[in-house]
Design a protein around this motif. Sequence first.
Motif, PDB file in Angstrom:
ATOM      1  N   ILE A  74      -3.288 -27.415  28.916  1.00 23.33           N
ATOM      2  CA  ILE A  74      -2.817 -26.550  30.010  1.00 23.33           C
ATOM      3  C   ILE A  74      -1.800 -27.137  30.773  1.00 23.33           C
ATOM      4  CG2 ILE A  74      -3.219 -24.859  31.544  1.00 23.33           C
ATOM      5  CD1 ILE A  74      -5.915 -24.295  30.425  1.00 23.33           C
ATOM      6  N   LEU A  75      -0.598 -26.377  31.217  1.00 27.14           N
ATOM      7  CA  LEU A  75       0.155 -27.173  32.295  1.00 27.14           C
ATOM      8  C   LEU A  75       0.361 -26.084  33.362  1.00 27.14           C
ATOM      9  CD1 LEU A  75       2.132 -29.306  33.511  1.00 27.14           C
ATOM     10  CD2 LEU A  75       3.777 -28.084  32.082  1.00 27.14           C
ATOM     11  N   GLN A 134       5.664 -33.344  26.251  1.00 32.41           N
ATOM     12  CA  GLN A 134       4.644 -32.927  25.273  1.00 32.41           C
ATOM     13  C   GLN A 134       4.362 -31.554  24.932  1.00 32.41           C
ATOM     14  OE1 GLN A 134       0.611 -33.903  27.057  1.00 32.41           O
ATOM     15  NE2 GLN A 134       2.030 -34.681  29.017  1.00 32.41           N
ATOM     16  N   GLN A 135       3.432 -31.155  24.034  1.00 29.19           N
ATOM     17  CA  GLN A 135       3.081 -29.756  23.956  1.00 29.19           C
ATOM     18  C   GLN A 135       1.916 -29.270  24.473  1.00 29.19           C
ATOM     19  OE1 GLN A 135       6.639 -29.715  22.360  1.00 29.19           O
ATOM     20  NE2 GLN A 135       5.571 -28.009  21.615  1.00 29.19           N
ATOM     21  N   ALA A 184       9.277 -23.885  28.273  1.00 25.33           N
ATOM     22  CA  ALA A 184       8.486 -23.412  27.500  1.00 25.33           C
ATOM     23  C   ALA A 184       8.943 -23.208  26.141  1.00 25.33           C
ATOM     24  CB  ALA A 184       7.914 -22.103  28.151  1.00 25.33           C
ATOM     25  N   GLN A 185      10.004 -22.909  26.017  1.00 29.82           N
ATOM     26  CA  GLN A 185      10.491 -22.615  24.604  1.00 29.82           C
ATOM     27  C   GLN A 185      10.558 -23.839  23.786  1.00 29.82           C
ATOM     28  OE1 GLN A 185      14.453 -21.328  25.801  1.00 29.82           O
ATOM     29  NE2 GLN A 185      14.129 -19.435  24.632  1.00 29.82           N
ATOM     30  N   LYS A 186      10.631 -25.170  24.490  1.00 26.16           N
ATOM     31  CA  LYS A 186      10.608 -26.611  23.917  1.00 26.16           C
ATOM     32  C   LYS A 186       9.075 -26.901  23.803  1.00 26.16           C
ATOM     33  CE  LYS A 186      14.681 -27.895  26.330  1.00 26.16           C
ATOM     34  NZ  LYS A 186      15.027 -28.911  26.916  1.00 26.16           N
ATOM     35  N   ASN A 187       8.574 -26.770  24.849  1.00 25.04           N
ATOM     36  CA  ASN A 187       7.186 -27.420  24.816  1.00 25.04           C
ATOM     37  C   ASN A 187       5.813 -26.551  24.989  1.00 25.04           C
ATOM     38  OD1 ASN A 187       9.090 -29.049  26.982  1.00 25.04           O
ATOM     39  ND2 ASN A 187       7.972 -30.220  25.790  1.00 25.04           N
ATOM     40  N   LEU A 188       6.015 -25.302  24.424  1.00 24.33           N
ATOM     41  CA  LEU A 188       4.749 -24.611  23.970  1.00 24.33           C
ATOM     42  C   LEU A 188       4.488 -24.925  22.487  1.00 24.33           C
ATOM     43  CD1 LEU A 188       4.619 -21.112  25.710  1.00 24.33           C
ATOM     44  CD2 LEU A 188       3.080 -23.010  26.123  1.00 24.33           C
ATOM     45  N   SER A 189       3.180 -24.734  22.327  1.00 29.62           N
ATOM     46  CA  SER A 189       2.877 -25.194  20.943  1.00 29.62           C
ATOM     47  C   SER A 189       2.940 -23.671  20.254  1.00 29.62           C
ATOM     48  CB  SER A 189       1.219 -25.400  20.826  1.00 29.62           C
ATOM     49  OG  SER A 189       0.969 -26.490  21.726  1.00 29.62           O
TER      50      SER A 189
END
Length: 284
Positions: free
Chosen positions: A120-121, A182-183, A233-238
């Motif tokens: 979680i971020l 990171q994801q 978030a488009q890049k770094n969400l799983s």
Amino acid sequence: MKIKEYRAQFIQELLPIYDAGEAESFFYLILEEKRNLKRIDLALNPELTFSNDEIEVWNLILNQLKKEIPIQYLLGKTSFYGLEFEVNPNVLIPRPETEELVEWIIQSQKSKAESQKIKILDIGTGSGCIAISLAKNLPNAQVFAIDVSEKALATAQKNTKINEVNVTFLLKNILETEDLEQQFDIIVSNPPYVRELEKQEIKKNVLDNEPHLALFVDDNDALIFYRKIAELAQKNLSPNGQLFFEINQYLGKEMIDLLEKMGFKNIELRKDIYGNDRMIRGTI
């Protein structure tokens, strides 16, 4: 002086600024902090007294309340989601509406097995109230938090110790960040969202004391933080990762449009306890 006599005087002096119920709640918050006495203790022991030194301390606090300095800053702490947090003028005082956002995130994870680790971020963590509450209530979560203010992060770090959790804090200006490196399974943010045109709606105690950096955005680009965070978030969400925001109550439709245009699915807008559009979720 009998405490009950001082109580009447204390409330009376605050009445031009606060209503009686709020003034009375201040009195009992301070009484518990300074003397470890609750309302029931005073009811059962009406002869309890204050020393002259105690009255001096109380009068100083009373004068600060008359200047509309928030009680949470005067006590140096507040409660949020059943936990205690240190607060000071470097961080926003956590709001009840934000507790609802935390509850939504926690409930969204209830179906997952404890062995299923999640990352979680929290972006714009301030006091750390969101990140720490999530770390405390989701034992399978590894929690990270970002803020642009070193002083805010120092406060948040203290709050991890108070609440006995681990959160990894990062000093970053999110508007200048190109990649989170990171994801994450969940990204959450309660960014600045009050437009300058809405300043007249903000109470004086907030306007004069809480950090404007964490509150206000330019009228001409009120969604600047949301757009930037959604891009990250488009890049770094799983895959199937979720983005949660607390939002400006007047911009619910605009937030739905923003997330739809950026390709988020299963978008859900929720109202807060006061009936205002206040939080939104989208899935990548």
